[in-house]
Design an enzyme around this catalytic site. Structure first.
Site, PDB file in Angstrom:
ATOM      1  N   SER A  24     -28.246 -32.517  58.207  1.00  0.00           N
ATOM      2  CA  SER A  24     -28.044 -32.606  56.757  1.00  0.00           C
ATOM      3  C   SER A  24     -29.351 -32.650  55.961  1.00  0.00           C
ATOM      4  CB  SER A  24     -27.174 -33.819  56.425  1.00  0.00           C
ATOM      5  OG  SER A  24     -25.887 -33.634  56.954  1.00  0.00           O
ATOM      6  N   LYS A  73     -16.098 -42.713  58.063  1.00  0.00           N
ATOM      7  CA  LYS A  73     -15.494 -41.999  56.922  1.00  0.00           C
ATOM      8  C   LYS A  73     -14.307 -42.765  56.329  1.00  0.00           C
ATOM      9  CE  LYS A  73     -17.075 -37.435  58.329  1.00  0.00           C
ATOM     10  NZ  LYS A  73     -16.722 -36.072  58.719  1.00  0.00           N
ATOM     11  N   ASN A  94     -16.415 -38.278  53.110  1.00  0.00           N
ATOM     12  CA  ASN A  94     -17.731 -37.970  53.701  1.00  0.00           C
ATOM     13  C   ASN A  94     -18.819 -37.929  52.640  1.00  0.00           C
ATOM     14  OD1 ASN A  94     -17.179 -35.590  52.390  1.00  0.00           O
ATOM     15  ND2 ASN A  94     -17.765 -34.264  54.076  1.00  0.00           N
ATOM     16  N   ASP A 109     -14.972 -31.991  53.699  1.00  0.00           N
ATOM     17  CA  ASP A 109     -14.809 -31.315  54.998  1.00  0.00           C
ATOM     18  C   ASP A 109     -13.809 -30.167  54.903  1.00  0.00           C
ATOM     19  OD1 ASP A 109     -16.622 -32.758  56.483  1.00  0.00           O
ATOM     20  OD2 ASP A 109     -15.150 -34.200  57.244  1.00  0.00           O
ATOM     21  N   GLY A 134      -6.299 -32.572  66.585  1.00  0.00           N
ATOM     22  CA  GLY A 134      -7.100 -33.745  66.210  1.00  0.00           C
ATOM     23  C   GLY A 134      -6.629 -34.356  64.908  1.00  0.00           C
ATOM     24  N   ALA A 135      -6.374 -35.650  64.949  1.00  0.00           N
ATOM     25  CA  ALA A 135      -5.931 -36.379  63.745  1.00  0.00           C
ATOM     26  C   ALA A 135      -6.865 -37.538  63.451  1.00  0.00           C
ATOM     27  CB  ALA A 135      -4.493 -36.860  63.937  1.00  0.00           C
ATOM     28  N   GLY A 137     -10.875 -38.527  61.732  1.00  0.00           N
ATOM     29  CA  GLY A 137     -11.438 -38.350  60.389  1.00  0.00           C
ATOM     30  C   GLY A 137     -11.505 -36.882  59.992  1.00  0.00           C
ATOM     31  N   ALA A 138     -11.913 -36.024  60.917  1.00  0.00           N
ATOM     32  CA  ALA A 138     -12.060 -34.601  60.579  1.00  0.00           C
ATOM     33  C   ALA A 138     -10.691 -33.954  60.364  1.00  0.00           C
ATOM     34  CB  ALA A 138     -12.831 -33.883  61.685  1.00  0.00           C
ATOM     35  N   TYR A 228     -20.710 -27.988  67.295  1.00  0.00           N
ATOM     36  CA  TYR A 228     -21.615 -26.850  67.421  1.00  0.00           C
ATOM     37  C   TYR A 228     -22.659 -27.165  68.488  1.00  0.00           C
ATOM     38  CZ  TYR A 228     -24.060 -29.907  64.159  1.00  0.00           C
ATOM     39  OH  TYR A 228     -24.624 -31.000  63.562  1.00  0.00           O
TER      40      TYR A 228
HETATM   41  P1  NAP Z   1     -12.922 -39.300  65.097  1.00  0.00           P
HETATM   42  O1  NAP Z   1     -12.453 -39.801  63.780  1.00  0.00           O
HETATM   43  O2  NAP Z   1     -13.600 -40.220  66.047  1.00  0.00           O
HETATM   44  O3  NAP Z   1     -11.607 -38.670  65.835  1.00  0.00           O
HETATM   45  C1  NAP Z   1     -11.692 -38.134  67.118  1.00  0.00           C
HETATM   46  C2  NAP Z   1     -10.444 -37.305  67.373  1.00  0.00           C
HETATM   47  O4  NAP Z   1     -10.590 -36.621  68.620  1.00  0.00           O
HETATM   48  C3  NAP Z   1      -9.163 -38.132  67.491  1.00  0.00           C
HETATM   49  O5  NAP Z   1      -8.111 -37.339  67.003  1.00  0.00           O
HETATM   50  C4  NAP Z   1      -9.053 -38.337  69.011  1.00  0.00           C
HETATM   51  O6  NAP Z   1      -7.742 -38.577  69.449  1.00  0.00           O
HETATM   52  C5  NAP Z   1      -9.512 -37.002  69.497  1.00  0.00           C
HETATM   53  N1  NAP Z   1     -10.071 -36.993  70.855  1.00  0.00           N
HETATM   54  C6  NAP Z   1     -11.127 -37.704  71.303  1.00  0.00           C
HETATM   55  N2  NAP Z   1     -11.383 -37.370  72.586  1.00  0.00           N
HETATM   56  C7  NAP Z   1     -10.472 -36.434  72.942  1.00  0.00           C
HETATM   57  C8  NAP Z   1     -10.223 -35.717  74.134  1.00  0.00           C
HETATM   58  N3  NAP Z   1     -10.991 -35.875  75.223  1.00  0.00           N
HETATM   59  N4  NAP Z   1      -9.208 -34.822  74.148  1.00  0.00           N
HETATM   60  C9  NAP Z   1      -8.442 -34.631  73.051  1.00  0.00           C
HETATM   61  N5  NAP Z   1      -8.615 -35.302  71.883  1.00  0.00           N
HETATM   62  C10 NAP Z   1      -9.633 -36.195  71.839  1.00  0.00           C
HETATM   63  O7  NAP Z   1     -13.921 -38.061  64.944  1.00  0.00           O
HETATM   64  P2  NAP Z   1     -13.893 -36.975  63.769  1.00  0.00           P
HETATM   65  O8  NAP Z   1     -14.692 -37.451  62.618  1.00  0.00           O
HETATM   66  O9  NAP Z   1     -12.492 -36.580  63.554  1.00  0.00           O
HETATM   67  O10 NAP Z   1     -14.722 -35.775  64.429  1.00  0.00           O
HETATM   68  C11 NAP Z   1     -14.134 -34.916  65.396  1.00  0.00           C
HETATM   69  C12 NAP Z   1     -15.119 -33.807  65.750  1.00  0.00           C
HETATM   70  O11 NAP Z   1     -15.362 -32.981  64.626  1.00  0.00           O
HETATM   71  C13 NAP Z   1     -16.488 -34.306  66.217  1.00  0.00           C
HETATM   72  O12 NAP Z   1     -16.913 -33.498  67.281  1.00  0.00           O
HETATM   73  C14 NAP Z   1     -17.364 -34.104  64.995  1.00  0.00           C
HETATM   74  O13 NAP Z   1     -18.716 -33.906  65.348  1.00  0.00           O
HETATM   75  C15 NAP Z   1     -16.760 -32.836  64.416  1.00  0.00           C
HETATM   76  N6  NAP Z   1     -16.978 -32.670  62.952  1.00  0.00           N
HETATM   77  C16 NAP Z   1     -17.666 -31.567  62.538  1.00  0.00           C
HETATM   78  C17 NAP Z   1     -17.841 -31.352  61.173  1.00  0.00           C
HETATM   79  C18 NAP Z   1     -18.589 -30.127  60.711  1.00  0.00           C
HETATM   80  O14 NAP Z   1     -18.961 -30.066  59.542  1.00  0.00           O
HETATM   81  N7  NAP Z   1     -18.784 -29.132  61.567  1.00  0.00           N
HETATM   82  C19 NAP Z   1     -17.348 -32.258  60.240  1.00  0.00           C
HETATM   83  C20 NAP Z   1     -16.634 -33.363  60.695  1.00  0.00           C
HETATM   84  C21 NAP Z   1     -16.462 -33.555  62.070  1.00  0.00           C
HETATM   85  P3  NAP Z   1      -7.129 -40.075  69.425  1.00  0.00           P
HETATM   86  O15 NAP Z   1      -6.527 -40.236  68.059  1.00  0.00           O
HETATM   87  O16 NAP Z   1      -6.121 -40.038  70.505  1.00  0.00           O
HETATM   88  O17 NAP Z   1      -8.258 -41.025  69.686  1.00  0.00           O
END
Ligand code: NAP
Length: 285
Positions: A24, A73, A94, A109, A134-135, A137-138, A228
């Site tokens: 960032s 978040k 965010n 996002d 995925g449910a 934060g993202a 990424y």
């Molecule tokens: P988070 O709030 O910690 O949520 C993690 C999510 O992944 C939950 O839904 C979790 O399921 C699931 N999960 C974790 N391990 C898993 C596995 N081995 N198999 C299947 N599902 C799994 O994280 P987040 O903020 O949502 O971020 C998720 C991803 O998106 C990260 O890799 C982050 O770096 C990326 N991201 C990228 C951007 C971008 O701008 N490119 C922006 C935001 C996020 P449970 O509910 O069962 O725990």
């Protein structure tokens, strides 16, 4: 609280834990140069427990706003006096803007992902079948904006099914309004041949395998991992083996930052040259 000093650049930062890897500061420095805005953008690692104290100290020191990253978040949305509609629906933010009459929380996002899909990748969402994985934060942040783009069907799956069901219930009125068939399904049985599969789970971050069955993705479709770098490669290879187009999360990263910049500065930078510069920078790293 110290008022911002108009003789100094307006200060912003990414706040989270960890943040050492965050791109960032580079992205916002590029936006500032492109738009002629006088800002300074840093990183604050608040540790596992220190999020609220770190944000309050930064604001009290006269800063203008911050980005918030994993895993804070949800806490960020709760700290603000006002949430935008997209932050309220997501229950997560965010972007914070430290307005004198109360902080604003936003979630950029979803619009960032939409711009990457529709503008950068040239993939129109209207009428498509979309699988969102995925449910957390993202996932919560992107669901509302995806519905707004008018796909025919959106299926949400999550490792913990109750979280997907709760998000679907919260977004049901919006889905009805947008005419989208929204449902939650099991991670291992999401349905077949989706036009677009979005991995918004942390599976790639954790080095885990692709969390949905192979036939979930249509060979003529598009697959995006929000991750990424090297960690996303397994997912990208999986999509390529299916014959589908594959995309990592760098485009979304730049586009969500462009929207945050707009929220803070009222000027929307062009993400395309910054995405190009970021890819070149990471290739050399
Ligand atoms: P988070 O709030 O910690 O949520 C993690 C999510 O992944 C939950 O839904 C979790 O399921 C699931 N999960 C974790 N391990 C898993 C596995 N081995 N198999 C299947 N599902 C799994 O994280 P987040 O903020 O949502 O971020 C998720 C991803 O998106 C990260 O890799 C982050 O770096 C990326 N991201 C990228 C951007 C971008 O701008 N490119 C922006 C935001 C996020 P449970 O509910 O069962 O725990």
């Amino acid at each position: 609280m110290n008022a911002p000093d108009p003789r100094r650049p307006a200060r912003y930062s990414v706040i989270g834990h960890p943040v050492a890897h965050s791109q960032s500061p580079f992205i916002h420095a590029q936006f500032a140069q492109q738009t002629g805005q006088d800002i300074a953008y840093g990183r604050i690692d608040c540790g596992a427990q220190g999020f609220e104290a770190a944000v309050r100290a930064f604001a009290a020191d006269g800063a203008a706003g911050c980005n918030v990253t994993v895993p804070f978040k949800f806490d960020a949305a709760a700290l603000a006096a006002v949430c935008t509609e997209r932050a309220r629906l997501a229950g997560a933010a965010n972007t914070l803007r430290f307005d004198a009459d109360g902080w604003l929380a936003d979630n950029t996002d979803g619009i960032g992902l939409l711009r990457d899909i529709e503008f950068n990748a040239g993939f129109a969402l209207a009428g498509r079948r979309v699988l969102l994985v995925g449910a957390g934060g993202a996932g919560a942040g992107v669901l509302g904006p995806l519905l707004g783009a008018g796909p025919r069907e959106l299926t949400l799956v999550n490792r913990t099914p109750e979280r997907a069901q709760a998000l679907v219930a919260r977004h049901a009125p919006l889905a009805r309004e947008a005419g989208v068939a929204l449902r939650a399904a099991a991670l291992q049985a999401p349905g077949r041949a989706f036009d677009l599969v979005i991995n918004a789970s942390a599976s790639s971050l954790q080095g885990a395998s692709v969390p949905v069955p192979d036939d979930a993705l249509s060979g003529a479709g598009l697959a995006i991992d929000l991750m990424y770098g090297a960690a996303a490669q397994g997912f990208l290879d999986w999509a390529a083996r299916r014959g589908a187009r594959a995309r990592d999360g760098l485009g979304m990263l730049v586009e969500q930052a462009a929207e945050a910049f707009f929220v803070w500065r009222g000027v929307r930078p062009d993400g395309a040259p910054v995405l190009q510069a970021l890819r070149a920078r990471l290739a050399c790293a």
